[in-house]
Write an enzyme that holds these catalytic residues in place. Structure first.
Site, PDB file in Angstrom:
ATOM      1  N   LYS A 178       0.861  -1.180   0.000  1.00  0.00           N
ATOM      2  CA  LYS A 178       0.000   0.000   0.000  1.00  0.00           C
ATOM      3  C   LYS A 178       0.895   1.227   0.000  1.00  0.00           C
ATOM      4  O   LYS A 178       1.285   1.737   1.051  1.00  0.00           O
ATOM      5  CB  LYS A 178      -0.928  -0.026   1.225  1.00  0.00           C
ATOM      6  CG  LYS A 178      -2.192   0.841   1.113  1.00  0.00           C
ATOM      7  CD  LYS A 178      -1.930   2.336   1.108  1.00  0.00           C
ATOM      8  CE  LYS A 178      -1.415   2.827   2.432  1.00  0.00           C
ATOM      9  NZ  LYS A 178      -1.165   4.322   2.409  1.00  0.00           N
ATOM     10  N   GLY A 230       7.107   4.414   8.923  1.00  0.00           N
ATOM     11  CA  GLY A 230       6.390   5.680   8.994  1.00  0.00           C
ATOM     12  C   GLY A 230       6.515   6.299  10.371  1.00  0.00           C
ATOM     13  O   GLY A 230       7.480   6.041  11.108  1.00  0.00           O
ATOM     14  N   SER A 231       5.546   7.109  10.718  1.00  0.00           N
ATOM     15  CA  SER A 231       5.606   7.863  11.970  1.00  0.00           C
ATOM     16  C   SER A 231       5.405   6.956  13.177  1.00  0.00           C
ATOM     17  O   SER A 231       4.763   5.900  13.103  1.00  0.00           O
ATOM     18  CB  SER A 231       4.538   8.953  11.976  1.00  0.00           C
ATOM     19  OG  SER A 231       3.247   8.388  12.135  1.00  0.00           O
ATOM     20  N   THR A 232       5.936   7.392  14.300  1.00  0.00           N
ATOM     21  CA  THR A 232       5.765   6.641  15.546  1.00  0.00           C
ATOM     22  C   THR A 232       4.303   6.603  15.956  1.00  0.00           C
ATOM     23  O   THR A 232       3.822   5.575  16.457  1.00  0.00           O
ATOM     24  CB  THR A 232       6.642   7.254  16.643  1.00  0.00           C
ATOM     25  OG1 THR A 232       8.023   7.092  16.274  1.00  0.00           O
ATOM     26  CG2 THR A 232       6.408   6.584  17.984  1.00  0.00           C
ATOM     27  N   ALA A 234       1.611   6.557  14.020  1.00  0.00           N
ATOM     28  CA  ALA A 234       0.944   5.529  13.219  1.00  0.00           C
ATOM     29  C   ALA A 234       1.426   4.141  13.610  1.00  0.00           C
ATOM     30  O   ALA A 234       0.638   3.183  13.654  1.00  0.00           O
ATOM     31  CB  ALA A 234       1.189   5.781  11.738  1.00  0.00           C
ATOM     32  N   GLY A 235       2.720   4.016  13.909  1.00  0.00           N
ATOM     33  CA  GLY A 235       3.262   2.723  14.310  1.00  0.00           C
ATOM     34  C   GLY A 235       2.644   2.204  15.588  1.00  0.00           C
ATOM     35  O   GLY A 235       2.389   1.000  15.723  1.00  0.00           O
ATOM     36  N   GLU A 252       9.344   0.242  11.497  1.00  0.00           N
ATOM     37  CA  GLU A 252      10.509   1.136  11.413  1.00  0.00           C
ATOM     38  C   GLU A 252       9.960   2.547  11.487  1.00  0.00           C
ATOM     39  O   GLU A 252       9.293   3.012  10.567  1.00  0.00           O
ATOM     40  CB  GLU A 252      11.271   0.881  10.108  1.00  0.00           C
ATOM     41  CG  GLU A 252      12.679   1.445  10.131  1.00  0.00           C
ATOM     42  CD  GLU A 252      12.740   2.896   9.693  1.00  0.00           C
ATOM     43  OE1 GLU A 252      12.840   3.773  10.591  1.00  0.00           O
ATOM     44  OE2 GLU A 252      12.680   3.160   8.493  1.00  0.00           O
ATOM     45  N   CYS A 286      14.306   9.691   8.385  1.00  0.00           N
ATOM     46  CA  CYS A 286      14.179   9.287   9.787  1.00  0.00           C
ATOM     47  C   CYS A 286      15.534   9.168  10.472  1.00  0.00           C
ATOM     48  O   CYS A 286      15.616   9.270  11.699  1.00  0.00           O
ATOM     49  CB  CYS A 286      13.407   7.979   9.889  1.00  0.00           C
ATOM     50  SG  CYS A 286      14.133   6.623   8.940  1.00  0.00           S
ATOM     51  N   GLU A 386      10.349  15.008  16.286  1.00  0.00           N
ATOM     52  CA  GLU A 386      10.829  14.825  14.913  1.00  0.00           C
ATOM     53  C   GLU A 386      10.177  15.861  14.004  1.00  0.00           C
ATOM     54  O   GLU A 386       8.958  15.881  13.843  1.00  0.00           O
ATOM     55  CB  GLU A 386      10.519  13.417  14.415  1.00  0.00           C
ATOM     56  CG  GLU A 386      11.155  13.107  13.080  1.00  0.00           C
ATOM     57  CD  GLU A 386      10.956  11.663  12.654  1.00  0.00           C
ATOM     58  OE1 GLU A 386      11.873  11.094  12.044  1.00  0.00           O
ATOM     59  OE2 GLU A 386       9.881  11.098  12.932  1.00  0.00           O
TER      60      GLU A 386
END
Length: 484
Positions: A178, A230-232, A234-235, A252, A286, A386
């Site tokens: 995706k 992606g972003s923390t 979203a993770g 990651e 990142c 970030e």
């Protein structure tokens, strides 16, 4: 040549989308639409997962020998190598990465990944016999984990797609990718190469779409593992969903990496390194070294020299080979970076170069001025959060132990560097910093070694044998003792 697409890549073939929704790919430089592609829907994800499920449960790919899968991926490597220039240009067009960076990293590094994973797969212990503790031998097999949902970000799209797709394919998995809505074009060029390489139907699908489509893919009961970059924030959400379902997951995520400048470091060498490592990909990386830690004695002089170097970098058209810093990927990202520049000034950091406002000579595009703050307290938001743009914070430290403490005073732990004339001293610093990857007088990713983060920078590892193992399940087969 048009970059438009009118179909989705589902189950290894080009398929009509379930809806008429369209994604407009906008140039971050001109702010004009450069391509239109179908916007994937949840129905398209369902079709892609169904194809992947059938291909895994019933198809030949997981049942091929590792050597047979290696041969197909080797085909892909040769085809990919012939498309490096085209891939670099597409990525620079869709997300604004300077072509100098795209030609150096955005396109070649994914191909290097393929070659590294091929070498690892040839030596990987897919099935091995070892002595058991109870008197009989044990066969340990590494079998494919199943259907993989691969969700890359927009900043290094091919790099992060192939870090998931290649080990998944070598392990015998099937994959639904995706891509981010900002960067679908490079993914569909990859789709063409997969077909030409001989990847069987059903094994790979590529469906670009937004967050709703991505969450539907993550929650889908037909998916066995999620691999996300992606972003923390979203993770954390993806990790929670996978935890509820006991679904395998690798994440990651973000970083706020520290570059520690020891007193014996050569100033010119460190600054030249930080010109790349601090603002690589226009700061949209990142692993960027965005916190620069310098002893109080050297702080003012080093910060001034760094600001001069960063302020002199060429900002402009990402397709111009002379450009060193391009635009942000979208207006929202431009506004986000600008807001952090305001925050830094409000927090009392000393602005040495850059600041709010559009760079000189650019009356369009989502640009920000490369910015250096000095006298930053590590508790400030610009040092803790970030930013994902060309903004560096120079932070003073008292001694080496204090520098390590400051480097560790972060929720992140993805990357870092130390700059010194004494490699042993640098290694001692590296041992003390809680981060997944580190460099002495440089930073790079060696694709034979694991990459990933501590703390809020993620779970699991990519690259190396460790990265390939993320796409396998270990099975033990206990052999009965031979009859007396």
């Amino acid at each position: 040549m048009t970059l438009d697409r009118d179909a989705l890549f589902i189950g290894g073939t080009w398929a009509r989308p379930a809806t008429d929704a369209v994604l407009e790919v906008v140039s971050p430089h001109t702010e004009e639409v450069v391509a239109r592609v179908p916007e994937g829907s949840t129905a398209d994800i369902d079709a892609a997962v169904a194809a992947a499920r059938t291909a895994f449960d019933e198809g030949p790919w997981p049942r091929m020998s590792p050597a047979e899968r290696i041969e197909v991926v080797q085909n892909l490597s040769g085809l990919y190598a012939a498309k490096l220039d085209e891939m670099a240009r597409i990525i620079s067009t869709e997300m604004g990465s300077p072509i100098s960076f795209s030609s150096l990293a955005q396109a070649p590094a994914p191909w290097m990944q393929i070659e590294a994973f091929l070498a690892i797969a040839r030596e990987f212990p897919w099935e091995a016999t070892r002595p058991g503790a109870l008197g009989s031998d044990v066969v340990v097999r590494h079998e494919p984990v199943g259907v993989v949902a691969a969700i890359p970000p927009w900043n290094v799209p091919q790099f992060t797609i192939l870090s998931k797709v290649v080990p998944a394919l070598l392990a015998g998995c099937t994959v639904v990718v995706k891509p981010a809505p900002e960067t679908p074009l490079d993914a569909y060029l990859l789709a063409e190469l997969l077909v030409e390489a001989g990847v069987p139907e059903g094994v790979v699908s590529i469906v670009a779409g937004g967050r709703e489509v991505g969450e539907h893919l993550v929650r889908h009961p037909g998916v066995d593992k999620v691999a996300f970059t992606g972003s923390t924030a979203a993770g954390r959400k993806i990790g929670a969903i996978c935890g509820e379902q006991l679904k395998r997951v690798s994440l990651e995520l973000g970083g706020k990496s520290a570059a520690i400048i020891l007193d014996d470091a050569d100033e010119a060498t460190a600054i030249e390194g930080l010109k790349f490592l601090g603002v690589m990909n226009s700061g949209q990386a990142c692993v960027a070294q965005t916190r620069v830690l310098v002893s109080r004695e050297r702080h003012d002089a080093f910060a001034a020299a760094l600001a001069t170097a960063i302020g002199a970098m060429v900002v402009g058209d990402p397709l111009d080979p002379a450009t060193e810093i391009g635009p942000m990927v979208a207006r929202r990202q431009q506004e986000r970076v600008a807001s952090y520049i305001r925050i830094g000034q409000e927090e009392g950091a000393q602005l040495l170069t850059g600041g709010e406002g559009r760079p000189d000579g650019l009356d369009h595009g989502w640009y920000v001025r490369p910015t250096v703050f000095a006298g930053v307290d590590n508790k400030m938001r610009i040092a803790q959060e970030e930013i994902f743009g060309p903004v560096l914070s120079v932070i003073p430290y008292d001694d080496v132990a204090d520098a390590v403490r400051i480097a560790n005073d972060s929720e992140y732990g993805l990357a870092g560097t130390v700059w010194t004339a004494d490699q042993e001293a640098g290694l001692e610093v590296a041992r003390g910093v809680r981060t997944g990857t580190y460099g002495i007088n440089t930073y790079t990713m060696d694709f034979a070694a694991p990459f990933g983060g501590f703390k809020a920078s993620g779970l699991g590892r990519e690259f190396g044998p460790e990265g390939l193992a993320q796409y396998t399940e270990a099975k033990s087969v206990y052999l009965s003792a031979p009859p007396m």
